[in-house]
Design an enzyme around this catalytic site. Structure first.
Site, PDB file in Angstrom:
ATOM      1  CE  LYS A 122      -1.909   2.823   2.874  1.00  0.00           C
ATOM      2  NZ  LYS A 122      -1.926   3.914   2.319  1.00  0.00           N
TER       3      LYS A 122
ATOM      4  CB  VAL B  29       0.235   5.647  11.858  1.00  0.00           C
ATOM      5  CG1 VAL B  29      -0.358   4.151  11.337  1.00  0.00           C
ATOM      6  CG2 VAL B  29      -0.827   6.804  11.638  1.00  0.00           C
ATOM      7  N   GLY B  30       2.293   3.766  13.890  1.00  0.00           N
ATOM      8  CA  GLY B  30       3.119   2.504  14.099  1.00  0.00           C
ATOM      9  C   GLY B  30       2.723   1.780  15.447  1.00  0.00           C
TER      10      GLY B  30
ATOM     11  CD  GLU C 282       9.951  12.615  12.055  1.00  0.00           C
ATOM     12  OE1 GLU C 282       8.905  12.015  12.467  1.00  0.00           O
ATOM     13  OE2 GLU C 282      10.729  11.853  11.556  1.00  0.00           O
TER      14      GLU C 282
ATOM     15  N   GLY D 123       6.413   5.060   8.919  1.00  0.00           N
ATOM     16  CA  GLY D 123       5.430   6.080   9.082  1.00  0.00           C
ATOM     17  C   GLY D 123       5.689   6.633  10.157  1.00  0.00           C
ATOM     18  CB  SER D 124       3.618   9.005  12.038  1.00  0.00           C
ATOM     19  OG  SER D 124       2.468   8.277  11.956  1.00  0.00           O
ATOM     20  CB  THR D 125       6.117   7.350  16.415  1.00  0.00           C
ATOM     21  OG1 THR D 125       7.509   7.378  15.987  1.00  0.00           O
ATOM     22  CG2 THR D 125       6.032   6.430  17.994  1.00  0.00           C
TER      23      THR D 125
ATOM     24  CB  CYS E   1      12.718   8.732   8.976  1.00  0.00           C
ATOM     25  SG  CYS E   1      13.239   7.597   7.477  1.00  0.00           S
TER      26      CYS E   1
ATOM     27  CD  GLU F  42      13.165   0.421   9.731  1.00  0.00           C
ATOM     28  OE1 GLU F  42      13.302   1.620  10.215  1.00  0.00           O
ATOM     29  OE2 GLU F  42      13.479  -0.432   9.281  1.00  0.00           O
TER      30      GLU F  42
HETATM   31  P1  NAP Z   1       1.625   8.064   8.297  1.00  0.00           P
HETATM   32  O1  NAP Z   1       0.625   8.987   8.555  1.00  0.00           O
HETATM   33  O2  NAP Z   1       1.979   7.211   9.694  1.00  0.00           O
HETATM   34  O3  NAP Z   1       1.375   6.852   7.117  1.00  0.00           O
HETATM   35  C1  NAP Z   1       2.209   6.122   6.902  1.00  0.00           C
HETATM   36  C2  NAP Z   1       1.379   5.129   6.038  1.00  0.00           C
HETATM   37  O4  NAP Z   1       0.486   4.531   7.121  1.00  0.00           O
HETATM   38  C3  NAP Z   1       0.593   5.587   4.959  1.00  0.00           C
HETATM   39  O5  NAP Z   1       0.660   4.669   3.848  1.00  0.00           O
HETATM   40  C4  NAP Z   1      -0.852   5.670   5.540  1.00  0.00           C
HETATM   41  O6  NAP Z   1      -1.924   5.964   4.861  1.00  0.00           O
HETATM   42  C5  NAP Z   1      -0.759   4.641   6.376  1.00  0.00           C
HETATM   43  N1  NAP Z   1      -1.814   4.482   7.362  1.00  0.00           N
HETATM   44  C6  NAP Z   1      -2.196   5.594   7.977  1.00  0.00           C
HETATM   45  N2  NAP Z   1      -3.188   5.343   9.077  1.00  0.00           N
HETATM   46  C7  NAP Z   1      -3.042   3.962   9.001  1.00  0.00           C
HETATM   47  C8  NAP Z   1      -3.802   2.861   9.764  1.00  0.00           C
HETATM   48  N3  NAP Z   1      -4.656   3.257  10.839  1.00  0.00           N
HETATM   49  N4  NAP Z   1      -3.791   1.692   9.516  1.00  0.00           N
HETATM   50  C9  NAP Z   1      -2.993   1.259   8.596  1.00  0.00           C
HETATM   51  N5  NAP Z   1      -2.304   2.133   7.895  1.00  0.00           N
HETATM   52  C10 NAP Z   1      -2.470   3.398   8.238  1.00  0.00           C
HETATM   53  O7  NAP Z   1       3.013   8.815   8.304  1.00  0.00           O
HETATM   54  P2  NAP Z   1       3.397  10.014   6.795  1.00  0.00           P
HETATM   55  O8  NAP Z   1       2.553  10.980   7.357  1.00  0.00           O
HETATM   56  O9  NAP Z   1       2.779   9.363   5.611  1.00  0.00           O
HETATM   57  O10 NAP Z   1       4.764  10.187   6.990  1.00  0.00           O
HETATM   58  C11 NAP Z   1       5.640  11.002   7.850  1.00  0.00           C
HETATM   59  C12 NAP Z   1       6.149   9.943   8.910  1.00  0.00           C
HETATM   60  O11 NAP Z   1       6.565   8.808   8.491  1.00  0.00           O
HETATM   61  C13 NAP Z   1       7.280  10.856   9.724  1.00  0.00           C
HETATM   62  O12 NAP Z   1       6.910  10.590  11.111  1.00  0.00           O
HETATM   63  C14 NAP Z   1       8.411  10.128   9.256  1.00  0.00           C
HETATM   64  O13 NAP Z   1       9.303  10.105  10.212  1.00  0.00           O
HETATM   65  C15 NAP Z   1       7.902   8.674   9.247  1.00  0.00           C
HETATM   66  N6  NAP Z   1       8.757   7.837   8.388  1.00  0.00           N
HETATM   67  C16 NAP Z   1       9.902   7.177   8.971  1.00  0.00           C
HETATM   68  C17 NAP Z   1      10.815   6.422   7.906  1.00  0.00           C
HETATM   69  C18 NAP Z   1      11.661   5.376   8.667  1.00  0.00           C
HETATM   70  O14 NAP Z   1      12.104   4.616   7.922  1.00  0.00           O
HETATM   71  N7  NAP Z   1      11.938   5.193   9.841  1.00  0.00           N
HETATM   72  C19 NAP Z   1      10.617   6.542   6.671  1.00  0.00           C
HETATM   73  C20 NAP Z   1       9.739   7.410   6.280  1.00  0.00           C
HETATM   74  C21 NAP Z   1       8.638   8.095   7.069  1.00  0.00           C
HETATM   75  P3  NAP Z   1      -2.320   7.088   4.024  1.00  0.00           P
HETATM   76  O15 NAP Z   1      -2.061   7.154   2.831  1.00  0.00           O
HETATM   77  O16 NAP Z   1      -4.111   7.246   3.987  1.00  0.00           O
HETATM   78  O17 NAP Z   1      -2.062   8.438   4.893  1.00  0.00           O
END
Ligand code: NAP
Ligand code: MG
Length: 454
Positions: free
Chosen positions: A157, A214-215, A358, A210-212, A266, A232
């Protein structure tokens, strides 16, 4: 439950919509998972050399489409063309690297009394990969390539904002000869498609980046079925510059360490800690480097930074700017698109949001420290622990501080974090598990032990 309709994709450099993408419904997500489940036994049972050959073919087709994929990423995500070409190349390289896995996924023979003991690494089944918008291609590849190599089938996804390269890579997989159902891209909302990966009993592992926030929900959801999970998550990495370092080099590299991908990284070194005796010199040199940082049209070959991915992300960064004093900043285009300049704040204390949280944008906070112990303590005073840099001319200090900083990926006299053949992942709230490197395929297997009485 089913979310119907389409998402309008917006070019971040212009702010204009350019394409509609169908948002997959829950029923459609279930169908994709079921076809991945159906494709699993024959993919698992392919002769290892045949699975390897198909992965190399997949890499070759991705390589042949490097420019097309890169252009899609520039338009959809605002990445610079130079970065986008590297990102598509990274998918190719990761596929090639893990194409060597199938014939090498060896178990052990362990000495036992009265028989023979052997271990097997068996694939899990269907792996669900959930990708954020900041690096759509590499983060997808880090999940799907080792998962496929270990004999799993994959549903992927992409983020709703940035699905185009993933959709294209899914088509290229079929073109390369991967059987239908082995690798399926399922664009849609996290709350619909991503959540279904967590709840569907035929998905056996979730790889989430993604975000902590949602993680944590993903991990809690996976607990219901004791489902494998890799996380991650976010970061607030420290770039520590000691007085014995090459201060000019450290300052020249600092913008690239935090402003690459407009800070939407990140691994961004978004906290710079500078030893007090060289603080003024460092800041002066950093100002020169930031003013030279080229924030222009990401399609321009010389662009070093494009726009924020969305108006929402730009506004979220601006909230941090409102509460802080910007010491200096670079230039950025005005007008349409989600533009921000590179910005530097001198932090007034560790409680400041800009120091702790962050930001995920082109905003870096700088602070002085007095000695090595204080530098390590300040670096570790964070919920996160993903990456970081240490600039010093003292080898002993480099090793002491590398061992002292609680983070998964450190660079000494460098800000490079990611090589596909070395492990990557976070301490603390930056994540769980590791991706990339030689061991990644094992994270997509169960280890089975068999004792045979003789
Ligand atoms: P996010 O809101 O956590 O979303 C990440 C992914 O998860 C998206 O595909 C999102 O779908 C999906 N998602 C959201 N809610 C969900 C749920 N309840 N169940 C399952 N999947 C769900 O993060 P973001 O806003 O896209 O990205 C920014 C964040 O990601 C930052 O905090 C960044 O640090 C972190 N990040 C970490 C790394 C790493 O390698 N550690 C890499 C990149 C980013 P949608 O398309 O609907 O939003
Ligand atoms: Mg989100």
């Amino acid at each position: 439950m089913a979310s119907t309709g389409a998402t309008t994709l917006v070019n971040p450099a212009t702010g204009r919509g350019f394409r509609e993408v169908h948002s997959v419904t829950e029923a459609e997500a279930d169908a994709a998972i079921e076809s991945a489940h159906a494709a699993f036994p024959s993919w698992r049972d392919l002769p290892p050399g045949e699975r390897a050959r198909l992965l190399r073919a997949f890499a070759a087709v991705v390589d042949a489409h490097n420019e097309e994929l890169a252009r899609l990423e520039v338009e959809n995500s605002g990445h610079t063309i130079g970065n986008a070409r590297w990102e598509a190349g990274n998918v190719r390289d990761v596929l090639n690297y893990y194409s060597a896995t199938p014939e090498r996924l060896v178990g052990k023979q362990i000495p036992v009394a009265g028989g023979v003991d052997i271990t097997f690494h068996e694939p899990l089944g269907v792996v669900g990969v959930i990708v954020p918008w900041n690096f759509p291609m590499p983060i997808a590849g880090w999940g799907f390539a080792p998962a496929l190599a270990a004999g799993n089938t994959v549903v992927l996804k992409p983020a709703e904002l940035t699905p185009l390269t993933a959709i294209r890579i899914g088509e290229l997989a079929l073109e390369a000869g991967l059987p239908p159902g082995v690798f399926t891209v399922v664009p849609g909302k996290g709350s619909v498609v991503g959540n279904r990966f967590v709840t569907h009993p035929d998905v056996h592992k979730v790889v989430f980046t993604g975000s902590t926030e949602v993680g944590k929900q993903i991990m809690a959801g996976c607990a219901e079925q004791v489902k494998h999970v890799t996380l991650e998550l976010g970061g607030k990495s420290a770039n520590i510059v000691f007085a014995d370092a090459d201060v000019a080099a450290a300052a020249a590299e600092a913008p690239g360490a935090v402003f690459d991908n407009a800070g939407q990284d990140c691994c961004a070194r978004s906290r710079i800690l500078v030893q007090r005796s060289v603080y003024d010199e460092f800041l002066g040199r950093l100002e020169t480097a930031v003013r030279d940082w080229r924030v222009i049209d990401p399609a321009d070959e010389s662009s070093q930074m494009g726009p924020m991915v969305s108006a929402g992300q730009r506004d979220s960064v601006l909230q941090y700017v409102d509460g802080a004093t910007v010491a200096f900043s670079g230039d950025a285009p005005s007008g349409d698109g989600f533009w921000l300049p590179a910005m530097v704040v001198e932090s007034s204390g560790v409680a400041e949001p800009v120091w702790r949280e962050e930001v995920f944008g082109p905003l870096v906070a700088v602070m002085a420290f007095d000695d090595e112990d204080e530098a390590v303590a300040l670096a570790n005073d964070s919920d996160y622990g993903l990456s970081g840099s240490i600039y010093t001319g003292d080898l002993g200090r480099a090793l002491r501080v590398s061992r002292g900083v609680q983070t998964g990926n450190l660079s000494v006299n460098s800000h490079a974090s990611v090589r596909y053949w070395t492990p990557f992942g976070g301490y603390k709230m930056s994540g769980l598990g590791r991706e990339l490197g030689p061991d990644a395929p094992y994270a997509f297997t169960e280890e089975k032990n068999v004792f045979i009485a003789t």
